[in-house]
Design a protein around this motif. Sequence first.
Motif, PDB file in Angstrom:
ATOM      1  N   ALA A 134      -3.258 -10.802  -5.240  1.00  0.00           N
ATOM      2  CA  ALA A 134      -3.219 -10.182  -6.829  1.00  0.00           C
ATOM      3  C   ALA A 134      -1.384  -9.379  -6.062  1.00  0.00           C
ATOM      4  CB  ALA A 134      -4.306  -8.639  -6.632  1.00  0.00           C
ATOM      5  N   GLU A 135      -1.372  -9.341  -5.059  1.00  0.00           N
ATOM      6  CA  GLU A 135       0.047  -9.464  -4.436  1.00  0.00           C
ATOM      7  C   GLU A 135       0.831  -9.230  -4.826  1.00  0.00           C
ATOM      8  OE1 GLU A 135       1.899  -6.333  -0.800  1.00  0.00           O
ATOM      9  OE2 GLU A 135       0.321  -7.459  -0.188  1.00  0.00           O
ATOM     10  N   ALA A 136       1.068 -10.904  -4.804  1.00  0.00           N
ATOM     11  CA  ALA A 136       2.303 -11.718  -5.049  1.00  0.00           C
ATOM     12  C   ALA A 136       2.063 -11.735  -6.584  1.00  0.00           C
ATOM     13  CB  ALA A 136       1.373 -13.207  -4.515  1.00  0.00           C
ATOM     14  N   LEU A 137       1.334 -12.045  -7.208  1.00  0.00           N
ATOM     15  CA  LEU A 137       0.578 -11.765  -8.966  1.00  0.00           C
ATOM     16  C   LEU A 137       1.790 -10.321  -9.534  1.00  0.00           C
ATOM     17  CD1 LEU A 137      -0.546 -12.797 -11.896  1.00  0.00           C
ATOM     18  CD2 LEU A 137      -2.150 -11.236 -11.094  1.00  0.00           C
ATOM     19  N   HIS A 144       8.147  -3.250  -7.844  1.00  0.00           N
ATOM     20  CA  HIS A 144       7.418  -2.736  -6.188  1.00  0.00           C
ATOM     21  C   HIS A 144       6.126  -2.456  -6.529  1.00  0.00           C
ATOM     22  CE1 HIS A 144       7.421  -0.115  -2.351  1.00  0.00           C
ATOM     23  NE2 HIS A 144       6.772   0.294  -2.665  1.00  0.00           N
ATOM     24  N   CYS A 145       6.001  -3.668  -5.392  1.00  0.00           N
ATOM     25  CA  CYS A 145       4.022  -3.778  -5.474  1.00  0.00           C
ATOM     26  C   CYS A 145       3.611  -3.572  -4.110  1.00  0.00           C
ATOM     27  CB  CYS A 145       3.260  -4.988  -5.460  1.00  0.00           C
ATOM     28  SG  CYS A 145       1.456  -5.306  -5.971  1.00  0.00           S
ATOM     29  N   ARG A 146       2.123  -3.124  -3.597  1.00  0.00           N
ATOM     30  CA  ARG A 146       2.109  -2.830  -2.062  1.00  0.00           C
ATOM     31  C   ARG A 146       0.666  -2.334  -2.252  1.00  0.00           C
ATOM     32  NH1 ARG A 146       4.178   1.694   2.621  1.00  0.00           N
ATOM     33  NH2 ARG A 146       2.349   0.901   4.184  1.00  0.00           N
ATOM     34  N   ARG A 147       0.330  -3.776  -1.050  1.00  0.00           N
ATOM     35  CA  ARG A 147      -1.557  -3.530  -0.961  1.00  0.00           C
ATOM     36  C   ARG A 147      -1.463  -1.880  -0.383  1.00  0.00           C
ATOM     37  NH1 ARG A 147      -6.163  -6.426   1.522  1.00  0.00           N
ATOM     38  NH2 ARG A 147      -7.759  -5.769  -0.688  1.00  0.00           N
ATOM     39  N   VAL A 148      -2.038  -1.478  -0.188  1.00  0.00           N
ATOM     40  CA  VAL A 148      -2.410  -0.204   1.047  1.00  0.00           C
ATOM     41  C   VAL A 148      -3.402  -0.655   1.738  1.00  0.00           C
ATOM     42  CG1 VAL A 148      -3.195   2.308   1.122  1.00  0.00           C
ATOM     43  CG2 VAL A 148      -1.714   1.179  -1.520  1.00  0.00           C
ATOM     44  N   LEU A 149      -3.327  -0.443   2.892  1.00  0.00           N
ATOM     45  CA  LEU A 149      -4.130  -1.315   4.272  1.00  0.00           C
ATOM     46  C   LEU A 149      -5.857   0.168   4.715  1.00  0.00           C
ATOM     47  CD1 LEU A 149      -2.241  -3.853   5.185  1.00  0.00           C
ATOM     48  CD2 LEU A 149      -4.104  -4.263   3.954  1.00  0.00           C
ATOM     49  N   SER A 150      -4.613   0.977   4.426  1.00  0.00           N
ATOM     50  CA  SER A 150      -5.374   1.959   5.515  1.00  0.00           C
ATOM     51  C   SER A 150      -5.406   3.675   4.127  1.00  0.00           C
ATOM     52  CB  SER A 150      -4.599   2.431   6.782  1.00  0.00           C
ATOM     53  OG  SER A 150      -4.168   2.593   6.806  1.00  0.00           O
ATOM     54  N   PRO A 151      -5.788   4.172   4.615  1.00  0.00           N
ATOM     55  CA  PRO A 151      -5.468   5.917   3.832  1.00  0.00           C
ATOM     56  C   PRO A 151      -4.463   6.662   4.480  1.00  0.00           C
ATOM     57  CG  PRO A 151      -7.985   5.609   4.446  1.00  0.00           C
ATOM     58  CD  PRO A 151      -7.106   4.288   5.516  1.00  0.00           C
ATOM     59  N   ASP A 152      -4.178   6.361   5.529  1.00  0.00           N
ATOM     60  CA  ASP A 152      -2.769   6.560   6.231  1.00  0.00           C
ATOM     61  C   ASP A 152      -1.969   5.533   6.106  1.00  0.00           C
ATOM     62  OD1 ASP A 152      -4.028   8.564   8.103  1.00  0.00           O
ATOM     63  OD2 ASP A 152      -3.944   7.970   9.384  1.00  0.00           O
ATOM     64  N   ASP A 153      -1.817   4.918   4.978  1.00  0.00           N
ATOM     65  CA  ASP A 153      -0.512   3.702   5.194  1.00  0.00           C
ATOM     66  C   ASP A 153      -0.729   4.403   3.284  1.00  0.00           C
ATOM     67  OD1 ASP A 153      -0.754   1.965   6.431  1.00  0.00           O
ATOM     68  OD2 ASP A 153      -1.497   0.579   5.270  1.00  0.00           O
ATOM     69  N   LEU A 154      -0.646   5.394   2.340  1.00  0.00           N
ATOM     70  CA  LEU A 154      -0.739   5.493   1.182  1.00  0.00           C
ATOM     71  C   LEU A 154       0.132   7.048   1.074  1.00  0.00           C
ATOM     72  CD1 LEU A 154      -2.668   5.921  -1.030  1.00  0.00           C
ATOM     73  CD2 LEU A 154      -2.637   8.199  -0.675  1.00  0.00           C
ATOM     74  N   ARG A 155       0.075   7.510   2.366  1.00  0.00           N
ATOM     75  CA  ARG A 155       1.436   9.164   2.430  1.00  0.00           C
ATOM     76  C   ARG A 155       2.395   8.554   2.428  1.00  0.00           C
ATOM     77  NH1 ARG A 155       2.236  10.652   7.373  1.00  0.00           N
ATOM     78  NH2 ARG A 155       3.930  12.523   6.751  1.00  0.00           N
ATOM     79  N   VAL A 156       3.344   6.867   2.521  1.00  0.00           N
ATOM     80  CA  VAL A 156       4.634   7.071   2.225  1.00  0.00           C
ATOM     81  C   VAL A 156       4.551   5.514   1.183  1.00  0.00           C
ATOM     82  CG1 VAL A 156       5.948   4.939   3.377  1.00  0.00           C
ATOM     83  CG2 VAL A 156       5.398   7.081   4.932  1.00  0.00           C
ATOM     84  N   ALA A 157       3.327   4.889   1.241  1.00  0.00           N
ATOM     85  CA  ALA A 157       2.902   3.770  -0.204  1.00  0.00           C
ATOM     86  C   ALA A 157       3.010   4.679  -1.384  1.00  0.00           C
ATOM     87  CB  ALA A 157       1.964   3.499  -0.197  1.00  0.00           C
TER      88      ALA A 157
END
Length: 580
Positions: A134-137, A144-157
């Motif tokens: 899905a990220e490539a699609l 801009h596209c990003r897969r959020v991998l952890s709760p803490d990643d969201l702070r910047v994502a």
Amino acid sequence: MDQPWAPGRTSTVRVVDVIVDHLARSGVRHLFGVGGANIEDLYDAAYFHAGLTAVLAKHEFSAATMADGYSRAGAGLGVVAATSGGASLNLVPGLGESFASRVPVLALVGQPPSTQDGRGSFQDTSGHNGSLNAEALFAEVSVHCRRVLSPDDLRVALPRAVEAALTGGPAVLLIPKDVQQGYVQKGVQKGSVQKGEVADAPVERIDGHLSPAQTETISDALGAVDGSVTIIAGEQIARDDARVQLEALRLAVGARVATVPDAKDVTAADLGVTGVMGHHGMAETIAGSALCLVVGTRLPLTASAGLDEALAKVPTFSIGSAVPYRPCHHVHSDDLRTSLTQLTRAIRRKPQPPRQGLPDPTAELTPPAFHGDGVRYRDAMKLLDEMLPDDVDLVVDAGNTGASAIHHLPARRSGRFVVALGMGGMGYSFGAAIGAAFARDGRRTVVLAGDGAFFMHGMEIHTAVQYRLPITFVLFNNNAHAMCVTREQLFYQDRYSYNRFTGSRLGHGVASMFPGLPSEDVDAVELLPRALARALAADGPSVVSIECSADEIPPFAPFLAPPQPVSQLEKDRSNATARA
């Protein structure tokens, strides 16, 4: 659930609550989408937040166009939320339109739990172990596209995605369900937390700074030019709310102004519309100018057809967020309000009158006369122009209806004129009008769409009924994909048609589906004024279906060119038919 965070976990807050709180604090008031297992936690969070309203669409494409229309109507960032699998894939054409037209949209896309990645889970789009990526699609239809991998990643994502979208275009966050349900640390508590709010949401604030455009090249050229100036105005002027600044620049240089088809409402253009649905004489007018200034448009083919030779003869400058497709001197600007103000202040020249003897560039295209049954497009647009108030927003769909509206129907004095020409997806107008109606707080919105577009996404009328939105849907019913019928007639000798439909009465049908909805069919032009008057006066949504003909050729330049010689392929087909 009494609170949007877990009892006994006062130092933490759910990721989904952080998301909705950050959106609300950023000025977002509505979120559009369709629910599902892997996005339901976000809807739960939206329910408990007083500053954000979640709007349920009937289809994810329409939800994406609602976010697109919401943004184009001036509400800022449009937000769409969808669950995983096929639901997420339904977003692609809507986001493709926003990408091509540089419309700020944030897509929050649910994913199966990350613990199931690559293990054959239902709707796995992690890209692992042979699953769909899905990220490539989505990277191909977003800025801009990003897969959020952890709760803490969201702070910047999250703030980075919002920042990226606001530069012009869709940003996508792919968020697995376990991440949505995860918790992050709160900031320092300040006072009591009210229901529906998250105290000191742990999101890293990112302040996007728009660098000022270096406009000296253009101002020097405008100041030195000896002769008239032509401006071609684009949709970024509306996105940046730079109409006043464009008018000040026009007066300062004494320019004449044309608009591209999807920017009819940015100025009272005295030259009309450019491109395949535009007006005669535009090329000669540009060629007779001493300088052409392109503002806020890339000049795609729909906007520049027939102008290449003229633009090649004239010094052409551009200012905007993207480089035009046609060669020119380009200055980058993400903020046309500031840049056009800079230009106007820097210019010191006496406006020059346009060259005499040029043709009237606003002369209409002249399709062949049609004398069959049904209401003529030109007659319908003339009546709409007479009856529509100055403050309504117009949302126009693809096909013959769109070509006729772009060519014949002036934008309202204080309303938007929205048409999706980035991808030209049929049915865009139904969702976009709903988004615009939410953005504009009670202002009436009028949809102009054909029956082909209605059969694709017209059931979003039910969403307008559900939320009692002031939208009038004007449907041009020719029982066909009529632009395709014209192509069959012109290019394939009218031997067959795949594109004609079994007849329908859309007004009666919609009225039967939604009791109480004002909806009627009109099959004669003299009946149209009363039907429009009733529809525009309705308290909430209304429908008028106008019976027209698939055999009427619209004002579309490629259909009005001289017929081409019969190709060898056509000769072979004719011989094959004769042998059969």
